[in-house]
Design an enzyme around this catalytic site. Sequence first.
Site, PDB file in Angstrom:
ATOM      1  N   CYS A 114       0.817  -1.216   0.000  1.00 48.54           N
ATOM      2  CA  CYS A 114       0.000   0.000   0.000  1.00 48.54           C
ATOM      3  C   CYS A 114       0.849   1.263   0.000  1.00 48.54           C
ATOM      4  CB  CYS A 114      -0.957   0.009   1.193  1.00 48.54           C
ATOM      5  SG  CYS A 114      -0.170   0.395   2.771  1.00 48.54           S
TER       6      CYS A 114
ATOM      7  N   CYS B 244       2.804  -3.874   5.643  1.00 47.15           N
ATOM      8  CA  CYS B 244       2.144  -3.445   6.882  1.00 47.15           C
ATOM      9  C   CYS B 244       1.836  -4.652   7.754  1.00 47.15           C
ATOM     10  CB  CYS B 244       0.807  -2.763   6.574  1.00 47.15           C
ATOM     11  SG  CYS B 244       0.931  -1.171   5.805  1.00 47.15           S
TER      12      CYS B 244
END
Lengths: 358, 200, 294
Positions: free
Chosen positions: C256, C278
Amino acid sequence: MYVAVKGGERAIENSLALLAERRRGDPAVPELSVAQVREQLRLAVDRVMAEGSLYDPDLAALALKQARGDTLEAIFLVRAFRTTLPRLGYSLPLETARMRLARRISAAFKDLPGGQLLGPTFDYSQRLLDFALEAPEAPPPAPEAPAVAEAAPSVLELLAAEGLVEAEAEPPGAGEPPDLTREPLLFPAPRAARLQNLARADEGFLLALGYSTQRGYAHTHPFAGELRYGTVDVELVPEELGFPVVVGEVELTECQMINQFAGSGTRPPQFTRGYGLAFGHGERKAMAMALVDRALRAPELGEPVSAPAQMEEFVLAHSDALEAAGFVQHLKLPHYVDFQAELDLVRRLRAQAGEPPA
Amino acid sequence: MSAMALDRIVPGFADPVLDSQRAFRAALSALAQPGTIVAVARPAAPLAGVAPAAQTLLLALLDADTRLWLSASFGDGAAAANLRFHTGCRLVADCAEADFALVASAAELPPLAAFAWGTDLHPERSASVVVQVSALAEGAGWRLAGPGVRGERRIAVPDLDAGFLAQWDENHRAFPRGVDLYLACGERLCALARTTRIEG
Amino acid sequence: MSARAALAAVRAAGERARYNFAYLDERTKRMIRRAILKAVAIPGYQVPFAAREMPLPWGWGTGGMQVTAAVIGPQDVLKVIDQGADDTVNAVNIRRFFERTAGIATTERTAHATVIQTRHRIPETPLAEGQIVVFQVPVPEPMQRLEPRESETRRMHALADYGLMHVKLYEDIARYGRIVTAYDYPVIVNGRYLMAPSPIPKFDNPKLHMSPALMLFGAGREKRIYAVPPYTRVESLGFEDHPFEVQRWQAACALCGSRESFLDEVVTDDRGGRLYVCSDTDWCAARRARADAR
């Protein structure tokens, strides 16, 4: 393109299906019944009941079957079952002096009221594999002994009457014993709480600690004053009746150790006690428990606390097999966030020390 | 429980599992944000002289492991009989021995120092005191600060006077020892944690 | 009920093999609820409680599960994460447990959850008032590895005597030039109690300070519950010349592109290839969905 791993739920379901298959083993071999486990692997059942803190041979046998014979896993199943059961009442203290004996020995006296009763024991068996057991065949019936008419009073009470062994008295202000299944263990713990903890404790842990006391780590000069195994009635006083009613019976193993004690400023020289009790037939457990109980009484008897078996927090906080097994094995859970944090730290420390970057 | 007391028993929770859970969450929300007023579900059979919020809270939190003290005007009446019957709690005559106390009105509130405050080693061995009050209003009155309060929160409790505030200040300064207070007004509940500072 | 009938009732209950809402019996829940209220009233203090055996092993989230079981009701929406992720086997297993025993609604969206049970992370999405975060805690006592006797650490807490911990951190600095605690970094709550924030990376520590959400900590094996109420001061220990600081990454998330979240390192081959993603899967997925929408 990197794609993160997914599918935890399906992995779990597949793992459980595999586990069930492994539990069953080769389907060409007849399935083991719970009754077979209960009757023929009785000592495993007894240990599961003792450390599971639930006297129910059928459930313990079921747990052993479900756990593929893993004792700790079976104990876990039983504990997780018992923990949510409602507590409907408290029995009277069990009267082990009125035990219907299957076995009773004293290593302190050659003969005593009630006699020595060897009973079923591995003690004098010669540990040779019995290949005859490979073929199913009923053993010849054991000779019937005449019923023991004579009462078998506790050996220690005989000595206590003479003042040679300390009286088994409740410490002043003891009040109701705590219930460790309903209250947290806090330190220092009263003896009642310690004994409850030891009664549920891992047999291997107690055995090693008890053994350590015999090798100089808090030697307590023990004699097996009495070891008895048999059946005891469980009595309860229902509120509406006001008198005790027998609600069942349990098999118990009880060990009373007698320990030499040279006396202290406040106590005359006399023998002191260590106590062990286990559900079912569990002599190793009861004896080891009695050794550890006595070692833990060091502060009360004015003895220095120097050995592991005397250290209350050390013993009681590490005695539970499920707590130990759970925490040791939790290292299997993912720790990558913490590991990442440490990795980052070690890289920084290496950079600081002038090491080439990894 | 004597047979005589049984005729005073009214129903407890209609759904013991979920009613207890809801009442607990109301108490948790009140204590985590001292000075906010939360609504507590009305009990199935409100007892005379007992604020519904207090009744629900005690039905949810008491059991045979807890000791309850009731202020004088409850006597040995329906409140005692019902809380004892439904929860199995033990009643104590000395408020210093109580885990929970139910106080009928501010006038019957003993000095806060008369309750258990716990010890520095075990500050949790302290009383939770439920006081019934005739009025509670947010946005005016005392100024509260401390954990659970963002900036400042105001609450008016006209029944509790300056004498109470002096005692509360002492209670607050004894942290971690001290009592926690639950104020019940009808079906509304507001809590003061021992961490809460109050300025009159 | 006669004793015999009572015993028969117990057996029957067992044979039905039916468990209460959220598994725990009501007596146990009451005991835990009282402990939670005390924990909230005494922020950072470890309230002893009689933890029950759960159907998961000690050390695998039993404390968090007991707190969650005592807190949740049918109106709640539960999120369960481990290492920040909703889909690790442990998180899946605990979420399944509550779906099974409480029929509870679950979500992976941080913003939609009313109760979030977590192991080792605080979500990246800012928490809101009314949310409850339940932490699984392996070792509640921040000084246990310096002083294993509970009777001693209890005395230190009573006296607010945290010299032992300060000396440990100071020795780190003397030896390594920095504090070498990367996770479970000790904090002082409301200016009084030293508290273990559970093994969250110290990256997450600032999220505890003045959080709008209620933080509950459950340690099952060690039988302790503690709490940080909303809007409570939580300070990570440090020294004037060596203040507390959090990790920063040179890299961005490979999925992302986030540069502000905690990143997991993924080894991609045996030639030193690695990338970062993440740790918070919901945060990452939401960012990607927003990017796709644009």
